[in-house]
Design an enzyme around this catalytic site. Structure first.
Site, short mmCIF file in Angstrom:
data_model
loop_
_atom_site.label_atom_id
_atom_site.label_comp_id
_atom_site.label_asym_id
_atom_site.label_seq_id
_atom_site.Cartn_x
_atom_site.Cartn_y
_atom_site.Cartn_z
N GLU A 1 -24.00 118.14 -41.70
CA GLU A 1 -22.99 118.68 -40.80
C GLU A 1 -22.05 119.64 -41.50
O GLU A 1 -21.68 120.68 -40.77
CB GLU A 1 -22.33 117.68 -39.83
CG GLU A 1 -22.98 116.75 -38.86
CD GLU A 1 -23.37 117.52 -37.50
OE1 GLU A 1 -23.23 118.69 -37.51
OE2 GLU A 1 -23.75 117.09 -36.85
N GLU B 1 -24.71 119.73 -29.57
CA GLU B 1 -25.50 120.44 -30.35
C GLU B 1 -26.50 121.42 -29.72
O GLU B 1 -26.84 122.49 -30.19
CB GLU B 1 -26.17 119.57 -31.56
CG GLU B 1 -25.55 118.87 -32.42
CD GLU B 1 -25.18 119.74 -33.59
OE1 GLU B 1 -25.85 120.74 -33.98
OE2 GLU B 1 -24.26 119.47 -34.18
N ASP C 1 -17.68 123.05 -34.05
CA ASP C 1 -18.50 121.98 -33.42
C ASP C 1 -18.99 121.03 -35.07
O ASP C 1 -18.84 119.89 -34.91
CB ASP C 1 -19.51 122.20 -32.71
CG ASP C 1 -19.33 122.77 -31.51
OD1 ASP C 1 -18.03 122.55 -30.94
OD2 ASP C 1 -20.26 123.04 -30.37
N GLU C 2 -19.59 121.85 -35.85
CA GLU C 2 -20.10 121.29 -36.86
C GLU C 2 -19.09 120.31 -37.64
O GLU C 2 -19.67 119.15 -38.24
CB GLU C 2 -20.93 122.17 -37.71
CG GLU C 2 -22.05 123.20 -37.16
CD GLU C 2 -23.32 122.26 -36.62
OE1 GLU C 2 -23.26 120.93 -36.56
OE2 GLU C 2 -24.24 123.06 -35.99
N HIS D 1 -18.25 117.19 -35.91
CA HIS D 1 -19.34 116.22 -35.98
C HIS D 1 -19.51 115.80 -37.44
O HIS D 1 -19.87 114.58 -37.85
CB HIS D 1 -20.68 116.76 -35.77
CG HIS D 1 -20.87 117.42 -34.46
ND1 HIS D 1 -21.75 118.22 -33.93
CD2 HIS D 1 -20.16 117.01 -33.51
CE1 HIS D 1 -21.61 118.51 -32.63
NE2 HIS D 1 -20.50 117.69 -32.15
N THR E 1 -23.91 122.68 -42.37
CA THR E 1 -24.21 123.60 -41.61
C THR E 1 -22.91 124.33 -40.93
O THR E 1 -22.81 125.76 -40.39
CB THR E 1 -24.74 123.07 -40.13
OG1 THR E 1 -24.04 121.87 -39.79
CG2 THR E 1 -26.39 122.71 -40.16
#
Length: 328
Positions: free
Chosen positions: A164, A111, A196-197, A200, A167
């Site tokens: 997550e 992050e 990435d979000e 996650h 975002t």
């Protein structure tokens, strides 16, 4: 056995799988992208030309877009708050460096690249007042946050599963808008962050899924509690320099809604996605109280959708100290 002790036992049970969670949902440092991959190369002779090009393209982006991008960046930069909060959750022990603390550290490492990348882009763009952005970031870290979860791992994992995905939606929409305005490099940056979000989100929602398998009633009650209380965004204590915590977050949120980056309809959609993902309608072995919580959850998106349709967003943009219209 108390509820707290049962949660601790469940966390210890799931901890045996932390290494497989790390392997499945996180990427080794040497293989994952780094901010420098998407920014002008300061060691290259073409650095100044690359910066000039970045600044020229950035001139095409509108006011609310910049406010949203700055707000997203500040949210990412307040990462110390999120790491310290999660390290204090029941079952996560950074002193003994247990498996869960390893997850939190490595999640934090991934992050951390997001704020680094966006902050450097904002600095090079010349479109925003970086000192004001930096002061807001410091205020946000100083003020911390209160997401209503306490130290309860069940509630915290519901929060992170939701957040997550939120975002992801926000960064992905910013990527689409940047592309529309001709800023392909910024679009690529935001798309990589969004990726990435989403990874996650898959991780934290899998943690919840595993808890549902071993402690379904308490997990259902925690999910209901968080949906009833409403998910607050990590930057809900946002404020500008010299100001108290007041309406800055709502004004930033209005900008994001006006341009369709993150809306009330998205909030409802995420709630429905979590209900579907965890197959709330199919969970068995619930107590009477948890059955009532399930009924509440199943009806909630429909009720929230009706409320969201009635929301009126101000058409006038609030003028933030971060972004001066005269410079755009």
């Amino acid at each position: 056995m108390s509820i707290k002790n049962i949660r601790l036992e469940v966390m210890q049970f799931l901890e045996k799988n932390v290494d497989s969670f790390v392997d499945q949902y996180l990427i080794p440092v040497e293989k994952i992208w780094q901010p420098t991959d998407f920014l002008p190369n300061s060691q290259s002779d073409t650095f100044f030309d690359e910066v000039k090009e970045l600044r020229e393209i950035a001139k095409e982006l509108p006011y609310d877009f910049w406010v949203t991008l700055v707000g997203d960046t500040i949210t990412e930069e307040a990462l110390p708050t999120y790491e310290s909060w999660l390290m204090d959750v029941e079952g996560i022990d950074n002193v003994e460096r247990n498996g869960w603390s390893k997850w939190i550290r490595q999640w934090t490492g991934e992050e951390n690249r997001h704020g680094d990348l966006l902050s450097k882009y904002l600095y090079l763009s010349g479109r925003v007042n970086m000192r004001e952005v930096e002061m807001t970031t410091q205020h946000l870290i100083n003020d911390g946050f209160d997401i209503g979860t306490g130290r309860d791992p069940y509630k915290n994992f519901v929060y992170t599963s939701f957040q997550e995905l939120a975002t992801y939606v926000s960064h992905n929409r910013v990527a689409q808008m940047a592309k529309k305005y001709g800023d392909n490099k910024l679009s690529k940056m935001c798309k990589m962050i969004a990726g990435d979000e989403m990874r996650h989100h898959h991780a934290y929602s899998e943690f919840v899924n595993r808890i549902f398998q071993v402690d379904p009633s308490e997990m259902m009650l925690a999910f209901q509690y968080m949906m009833k209380a409403k998910i607050v965004m990590p930057a809900h204590f946002l404020r500008e320099s010299g100001e108290k915590i007041s309406t800055a977050f709502e004004q930033f949120s209005d900008s994001a809604q006006r341009i369709g980056v993150y809306t009330a309809a998205d909030y409802v959609d995420i709630m429905q996605k979590l209900i579907d993902k965890w197959e709330i309608d199919k969970i068995t072995g619930l107590t009477d109280e948890a059955e009532k919580a399930r009924d509440y959850l199943m009806k909630l998106p429909g009720r929230m959708a009706k409320i969201s349709e009635r929301l009126v967003i101000p058409q006038e943009s609030h003028i933030f100290k971060w972004v001066e219209p005269a410079r755009l």
